[in-house]
Scaffold this active site. Structure first.
Site, PDB file in Angstrom:
ATOM      1  N   CYS A 384       0.822  -1.210   0.000  1.00 43.82           N
ATOM      2  CA  CYS A 384       0.000   0.000   0.000  1.00 43.82           C
ATOM      3  C   CYS A 384       0.859   1.264   0.000  1.00 43.82           C
ATOM      4  CB  CYS A 384      -1.001  -0.036   1.152  1.00 43.82           C
ATOM      5  SG  CYS A 384      -2.471   0.934   0.732  1.00 43.82           S
ATOM      6  N   HIS A 510      -3.919  -5.011   0.327  1.00 50.67           N
ATOM      7  CA  HIS A 510      -3.347  -5.531   1.584  1.00 50.67           C
ATOM      8  C   HIS A 510      -3.429  -7.055   1.610  1.00 50.67           C
ATOM      9  CE1 HIS A 510      -2.953  -1.697   3.814  1.00 50.67           C
ATOM     10  NE2 HIS A 510      -3.873  -1.313   2.945  1.00 50.67           N
ATOM     11  N   GLU A 512      -1.978  -9.002   3.467  1.00 54.27           N
ATOM     12  CA  GLU A 512      -1.882  -9.517   4.845  1.00 54.27           C
ATOM     13  C   GLU A 512      -3.238  -9.849   5.443  1.00 54.27           C
ATOM     14  OE1 GLU A 512      -1.275  -6.425   3.878  1.00 54.27           O
ATOM     15  OE2 GLU A 512      -1.751  -4.928   5.414  1.00 54.27           O
TER      16      GLU A 512
HETATM   17  N1  GLN Z   1      -1.990   6.745   2.556  1.00 48.90           N
HETATM   18  C1  GLN Z   1      -2.109   5.967   1.364  1.00 48.90           C
HETATM   19  C2  GLN Z   1      -3.460   6.137   0.703  1.00 48.90           C
HETATM   20  O1  GLN Z   1      -4.418   6.552   1.331  1.00 48.90           O
HETATM   21  C3  GLN Z   1      -1.824   4.499   1.646  1.00 48.90           C
HETATM   22  C4  GLN Z   1      -2.810   3.860   2.565  1.00 48.90           C
HETATM   23  C5  GLN Z   1      -2.328   2.569   3.181  1.00 48.90           C
HETATM   24  O2  GLN Z   1      -1.131   2.283   3.231  1.00 48.90           O
HETATM   25  N2  GLN Z   1      -3.241   1.774   3.703  1.00 48.90           N
HETATM   26  O3  GLN Z   1      -3.612   5.836  -0.444  1.00 48.90           O
END
Ligand code: GLN
Length: 533
Positions: A384, A510, A512
């Protein structure tokens, strides 16, 4: 009334005793005996969900396939049971009040005074019975967050009291988890806190049926008998839960203590099959007898609280086990990383994981980390915000787009390689408005990701507002960072790879949240394999 059975899990003496792990372990054992089980967590705070909480407050925010931002205990439920959860599996006081207040505004209670009892307690009972009404589960386990005696858990305890009366014994039971502290000065285990905590439950009208006692040292039969006598619980319903080296050991300990059999007996359910736990035991054996050992650096800004990265850490454990490898996770504060000291921080690692996150703090350290991994050809997994940092590094240092950035941090950057998603531009409210939950991704066949997943179409969970800016797609592809996974509907970039390197994968989603004991995530498994080599 259907014949679904309900188990309530409450906690006493102190928080953080591991109600979630005990609930998940019991559920695992019941599942291994052929019952379909789900677990629900009721949280007594006023946020509508934990999505707006800083991870330092409450650990990781876990995201379900249907896009709910939930408590990290749901992660344990999924990892233990290998069954997806949903919004209905985690409800907060905030959500309960929101529902009741919305009904009041609609006029559903016209003429009545809306009160904690019966309106809030009725809503809590409706939420508890909702999962049972789906006709999918034999047993619903409901974990009540907080500690008995807290002001904010009172309506939940009252709802459990009413349900116990409505459902009748044999259809539901209460498990109370407490602590038996060991006083090293006198060399004694003390049961008084447990007695007091059961008293607090009794004052609220609830006699617990089973007591699970967390303890550092094994309890003698005498102590168990004493607790049974003073807390009015059958002797064989006093279960000890002694500290163990891994949470995955807890179901085996609960099996030895016959927690599952006691629960089934009290619910008038047959102890039908021998528990089928072969894959679980194989997993544990490999976890405890590793052939290899590696160090993986987890670079993030919440590293002082490892709970902030719970699902990532557990995914690494699952993948460590399948690869028969012990993983020493080195938590590295991204804020501390500078060009001058980066080698001291990252020089001894076999692999690097750049963690998700929000906002500007520590982001330059993550971008430097990506550069370091790339230039030194160290296996690197970027998740992410981690992927977004890898994209920024590549833009700045390979494509030569000086000052390239994400508009989350620098909204005036000349090269916004990461930018706010179109659908996010009109969003004002912060709660529950990110791109959340499962979305499709189509993977190119000539990629490392395809080799690992073994298929071209996947669904992974998301939680972000910013995206890879497709204006720069060609620049990246020409220079060797390949967008190999794309959402077929929105065309958003979901996976990037650098094929010239040993192992470098960045994912906007994600993974995970999708790794379980029985099904370690293929990307994590591949990453660990690459680190071992
Ligand atoms: N801050 C970034 C976004 O909003 C990544 C978010 C995250 O790592 N969950 O796109």
């Amino acid at each position: 009334m259907t014949d679904v059975k309900y188990v309530f899990v409450t906690g006493g003496v102190t928080s953080s005793l591991g109600k979630g792990i005990i609930s998940a372990s019991l559920a695992k054992l019941l599942q291994s005996r052929g019952y379909s089980v789900t677990i629900q967590k009721l949280d007594p705070y006023i946020n509508v969900d934990p999505g707006t909480l800083n991870p330092y407050e409450h650990g990781e925010c876990y995201v379900t396939l249907d896009g709910a931002e939930t408590d990290l205990d749901l992660g344990h439920y999924e990892r233990f049971l290998n069954v997806p959860t949903s919004q209905a599996n985690n409800v907060t006081t905030g959500r309960i009040y929101q529902t009741v207040i919305n009904k009041e505004r609609k006029g559903d209670y016209l003429g009545k005074t809306v009160q904690v009892i019966p309106h809030i307690t009725d809503e809590i009972k409706r939420i508890i019975k909702l999962l049972g009404s789906l006709n999918k589960f034999d047993i619903v386990i409901t974990e009540i967050g907080g500690t008995v005696g807290d002001i904010e858990s009172l309506p939940y305890i009252e709802s459990v009291r009413q349900l116990k009366w409505e459902l009748g014994s044999g259809n539901c039971l209460v498990i109370h988890l407490t602590l038996v502290p060991y006083l090293s000065a006198s060399g004694e285990l003390k049961t008084k806190p447990t007695q007091h905590s059961v008293k607090a439950l009794l004052e609220a009208g609830i006699q617990p049926d089973v007591l699970v006692l967390r303890t550092e040292k094994s309890l003698t039969e005498d102590i168990k008998r004493k607790v049974a006598l003073f807390c009015n619980v059958e002797e064989n319903a006093v279960i000890e839960s002694v500290d163990v080296s891994t949470i995955y050991e807890v179901p085996m300990r609960m099996l030895e203590e016959k927690l599952d059999q006691t629960v089934l007996r009290k619910l008038n359910l047959p102890v039908k099959d021998e528990p089928y736990l072969t894959p679980w035991i194989e997993f544990l054996n490999k976890l405890k007898n590793p052939k290899y050992e590696i160090i993986i650096g987890l670079v993030g800004k919440y590293v002082e609280l490892p709970d902030a990265y719970k699902s990532i850490v557990e995914s690494l454990r699952h993948s460590g086990s399948v690869n028969e490898c012990e993983i020493d996770i080195k938590y590295i504060q991204s804020e501390d990383i500078t060009e001058d000291n980066i080698n001291d921080h990252l020089g001894d690692l076999h692999g690097i994981l750049i963690a998700p996150g929000f906002g500007s703090r520590g982001i330059e350290g993550k971008i430097l980390t990506s550069k370091y991994a790339r230039e030194n050809n160290i296996p690197c997994f970027c998740i992410c915000l981690g992927m977004q940092c890898a994209v920024i590094d590549f833009a700045r240092n390979v494509i030569n787009l000086a000052g390239a950035h994400s508009t989350e941090v620098d909204h005036k950057t000349k090269f916004p390689v990461i930018d706010l998603m179109e659908e996010q531009k009109r969003v004002i409210n912060k709660g529950g408005t990110m791109r959340l939950g499962g979305y499709k991704c189509v993977i190119r066949k000539d990629s490392m990701s395809f080799n690992l997943y073994g298929k071209t179409e996947i669904i992974e969970r998301h939680r972000h507002r910013y995206e890879f800016n497709n204006k720069y797609l060609c620049n990246f592809e020409e220079n060797g960072m390949i967008p190999v996974g794309i959402n077929p509907d929105s065309k958003l970039v979901e996976i990037v790879e650098i094929p010239s390197l040993k192992w470098f994968i960045g994912v906007q989603f994600h993974p995970e949240y999708n790794s379980t004991v029985i099904n370690p995530h293929p990307l994590f498994a591949g990453f660990v394999r690459a680190c071992i080599k």
